[in-house]
Design an enzyme around this catalytic site. Structure first.
Site, PDB file in Angstrom:
ATOM      1  N   GLU A  16     -22.243 -18.045  14.056  1.00  0.00           N
ATOM      2  CA  GLU A  16     -21.241 -18.758  13.246  1.00  0.00           C
ATOM      3  C   GLU A  16     -21.446 -20.265  13.324  1.00  0.00           C
ATOM      4  OE1 GLU A  16     -16.356 -18.902  12.808  1.00  0.00           O
ATOM      5  OE2 GLU A  16     -17.282 -18.200  14.679  1.00  0.00           O
ATOM      6  N   ASP A  53     -15.380 -24.093  15.148  1.00  0.00           N
ATOM      7  CA  ASP A  53     -15.416 -22.640  15.337  1.00  0.00           C
ATOM      8  C   ASP A  53     -16.879 -22.208  15.326  1.00  0.00           C
ATOM      9  OD1 ASP A  53     -14.903 -19.957  15.467  1.00  0.00           O
ATOM     10  OD2 ASP A  53     -13.801 -19.829  13.574  1.00  0.00           O
ATOM     11  N   ARG A 106     -23.072 -11.969  16.454  1.00  0.00           N
ATOM     12  CA  ARG A 106     -22.465 -12.799  15.419  1.00  0.00           C
ATOM     13  C   ARG A 106     -23.023 -14.215  15.592  1.00  0.00           C
ATOM     14  NH1 ARG A 106     -17.709 -11.486  16.176  1.00  0.00           N
ATOM     15  NH2 ARG A 106     -16.784 -13.161  17.403  1.00  0.00           N
ATOM     16  N   GLU A 141     -20.233 -16.838   9.156  1.00  0.00           N
ATOM     17  CA  GLU A 141     -20.323 -16.055  10.391  1.00  0.00           C
ATOM     18  C   GLU A 141     -20.616 -14.579  10.171  1.00  0.00           C
ATOM     19  OE1 GLU A 141     -16.469 -15.413  12.307  1.00  0.00           O
ATOM     20  OE2 GLU A 141     -15.545 -16.655  10.767  1.00  0.00           O
ATOM     21  N   HIS A 149      -8.161 -21.124  11.204  1.00  0.00           N
ATOM     22  CA  HIS A 149      -8.149 -20.417   9.929  1.00  0.00           C
ATOM     23  C   HIS A 149      -7.257 -21.254   9.028  1.00  0.00           C
ATOM     24  CE1 HIS A 149      -9.839 -16.222  10.908  1.00  0.00           C
ATOM     25  NE2 HIS A 149     -10.122 -17.017  11.922  1.00  0.00           N
ATOM     26  N   TYR A 204     -22.516  -5.089  14.417  1.00  0.00           N
ATOM     27  CA  TYR A 204     -21.922  -4.509  15.624  1.00  0.00           C
ATOM     28  C   TYR A 204     -22.264  -3.024  15.656  1.00  0.00           C
ATOM     29  CZ  TYR A 204     -19.434  -8.800  14.546  1.00  0.00           C
ATOM     30  OH  TYR A 204     -19.143 -10.098  14.202  1.00  0.00           O
ATOM     31  N   HIS A 213     -14.275 -18.551   6.625  1.00  0.00           N
ATOM     32  CA  HIS A 213     -12.891 -18.946   6.361  1.00  0.00           C
ATOM     33  C   HIS A 213     -12.812 -20.465   6.384  1.00  0.00           C
ATOM     34  CE1 HIS A 213     -12.499 -19.879  10.661  1.00  0.00           C
ATOM     35  NE2 HIS A 213     -13.063 -18.705  10.905  1.00  0.00           N
ATOM     36  N   HIS A 228     -16.044  -7.609   8.762  1.00  0.00           N
ATOM     37  CA  HIS A 228     -15.210  -8.789   8.509  1.00  0.00           C
ATOM     38  C   HIS A 228     -15.853  -9.666   7.439  1.00  0.00           C
ATOM     39  CE1 HIS A 228     -18.006 -11.352  10.834  1.00  0.00           C
ATOM     40  NE2 HIS A 228     -18.018 -10.399  11.757  1.00  0.00           N
ATOM     41  N   HIS A 244     -12.186  -9.271  18.448  1.00  0.00           N
ATOM     42  CA  HIS A 244     -11.288 -10.247  19.062  1.00  0.00           C
ATOM     43  C   HIS A 244     -11.129  -9.981  20.562  1.00  0.00           C
ATOM     44  CE1 HIS A 244      -9.204 -11.392  14.996  1.00  0.00           C
ATOM     45  NE2 HIS A 244     -10.423 -11.901  15.133  1.00  0.00           N
ATOM     46  N   ASP A 258      11.332 -20.313  32.850  1.00  0.00           N
ATOM     47  CA  ASP A 258      11.586 -21.689  32.431  1.00  0.00           C
ATOM     48  C   ASP A 258      10.301 -22.482  32.209  1.00  0.00           C
ATOM     49  OD1 ASP A 258      10.806 -21.765  35.034  1.00  0.00           O
ATOM     50  OD2 ASP A 258      12.340 -23.172  35.716  1.00  0.00           O
ATOM     51  N   ASP A 270     -17.753 -16.775  21.244  1.00  0.00           N
ATOM     52  CA  ASP A 270     -17.073 -17.366  20.080  1.00  0.00           C
ATOM     53  C   ASP A 270     -16.075 -18.361  20.642  1.00  0.00           C
ATOM     54  OD1 ASP A 270     -15.542 -17.981  17.845  1.00  0.00           O
ATOM     55  OD2 ASP A 270     -15.599 -15.946  17.043  1.00  0.00           O
TER      56      ASP A 270
END
Length: 437
Positions: free
Chosen positions: A404, A275, A402, A381, A358, A385, A351, A347, A247, A61, A264
């Protein structure tokens, strides 16, 4: 003295309340203007139906924290669940949850039907419980109805059934509107970027070997919460090889000396997202190999950002980043040819950014990449890797980097909204030398 102090508090409280009322009034007029702008882009006899989300169950709940559907919020400014707006050039009607004394004790105050017209600048307001028996009265015979079943509203299936496939898609039109940000939206994104940049730099002063990823995530969370902001998405706090997982959100591993940490994290302020990603050494000093890869990513990002201006293709930053990364990794002997770039950079370089991290908006028009336009906001970004690979010198293993930033397209070029978050090697190392953990 106490009397003067009390009067001062009361005065400031009254002023703050007046300021809030003025700001709320301005925002309601902004949403009203957006509805009018949307209608001007549709058929002459257009009728728009747009719904907000219903609350979603987390477990048993307990519900997840509620967030309204972005397009619904964009057009109405209303943030309660289970609401539907119906508007045309003739009328604006809003369906909301009715007042309920018992539920409001548990869940908080509801706007209610009676107050909705004045607060939301609507012509009419109805209980959401009456939607199915009222909607037929609002749809005129010659109406062109626009509706997308994009939110999680419990009534969406019923709406689709009522319209029987005759509705025109709303998303393509509203997405184009949302793609170009006005001055208020830009200011909100700037606020979100400033808060996120501050949190990233705080993390740099807190990181040290032996801490856990979640401890650094907590520092970022505290910074957002202290400014009444929320996360725009689940944060990534990735030490060592976890930085090579795009991710990664477990955020539960120990931070090891000699490795990098990739963070990130962006916040949401007044509905708008930032972002930002920064990568830095856990012990405060880049190794030679780490610095080599970092400078490649930074160079790729700077070149990509420099290309952004009205009239330039939106694909250009990615092409520049790919060319830079391919060329430099080949020089280091990590890449053999351009065909295996996706092994190290898999990638896109950016974006759209706005109400959604996004954000909506097409990247192509008639199968060709569109041009940047003033008012667009994009991320930039690039990343590299390098996982464990016996064909690559081991000094590069588990380096995931990375960088960004959030970039606004201006009249004559661009503006980096997140520029306050340091990213030069010397600036990062200098800031980290002030470690106050």
């Amino acid at each position: 003295d106490s009397t003067i102090l009390i009067k001062s508090y009361l005065f400031h409280g009254i002023v703050l309340e007046l300021v809030n009322r003025v700001l709320n009034s301005i925002w309601k007029m902004i949403h009203q203007k957006r509805r009018q702008e949307l209608l001007s882009r549709l058929s002459e006899n257009a009728l728009v139906i747009v719904s907000s989300n219903s609350e979603q169950t987390r477990n048993n709940d307990v519900n997840y924290p509620f967030r309204p559907d972005s397009s619904f919020w964009y057009l109405t400014g209303f943030t309660e669940p289970d609401a539907i707006a119906v508007f045309s050039n003739k009328n604006y009607s809003i369906f909301v949850r009715p007042k309920d004394k018992t539920k409001e004790i548990w869940e908080g105050e509801r706007l209610g039907v009676k107050s909705a017209p004045k607060i939301l600048l609507a012509d009419n307001a109805y209980s959401i419980d009456d939607f199915l028996k009222t909607i037929h009265k609002l749809i005129e015979k010659n109406s062109f109805v626009y509706f997308d079943d994009s939110s999680t509203n419990k009534l969406n299936e019923n709406i689709s059934s009522i319209l029987a496939g005759d509705a025109k898609p709303l998303k393509p039109v509203i997405s184009e509107m949302r793609l170009i940000k006005d001055s208020n939206e830009i200011q909100n994104i700037q606020t979100a970027a400033n808060l996120a940049a501050k949190a990233h730099m705080k993390a740099m002063t807190k990181v040290s070997p032996g801490l856990y990823e979640y401890q650094i995530a907590a520092e970022i969370d505290a910074e957002f919460r202290s400014e009444n902001a929320d996360h725009a998405y689940p944060p990534i706090v990735a030490g060592g090889k976890n930085g090579c997982v795009l991710h990664y959100t477990k955020n539960n591993k120990v931070l090891n000396d000699g490795e990098l940490i990739l963070i990130d994290a962006g916040c949401e302020s007044l509905g708008y997202a930032s972002d930002i990603t920064r990568t830095f050494p856990i012990n405060g000093r880049f190794s030679k190999a780490q610095k080599q890869i970092y400078q490649i990513v930074l160079s790729a990002q700077k070149s990509a950002i420099a290309s952004i201006k009205p009239g330039e293709k939106v694909s250009t930053p990615h092409e520049i980043a790919c060319d830079t990364i391919s060329r430099e990794l080949t020089k280091l002997g990590i890449m053999k040819d351009k065909d295996n770039l996706s092994e190290f950079y898999m990638h896109k370089t950016g974006h759209w950014l706005g109400l959604d991290v996004h954000d909506v908006g097409e990247y192509k028009i008639d199968n060709d990449f569109r041009d940047f336009e003033e008012g667009m906001v994009t991320t930039v970004e690039p990343g590299i890797y390098i996982r464990k690979n016996d064909k690559i010198d081991s000094k590069y293993w588990n380096i995931g980097i990375r960088i960004e930033d959030d970039v606004l397209v201006t009249k004559n070029g661009h503006q980096v909204l997140s520029e306050s978050a340091v990213k030069e090697v010397k600036d990062i190392e200098n800031l980290m030398s002030q470690n106050i953990t």
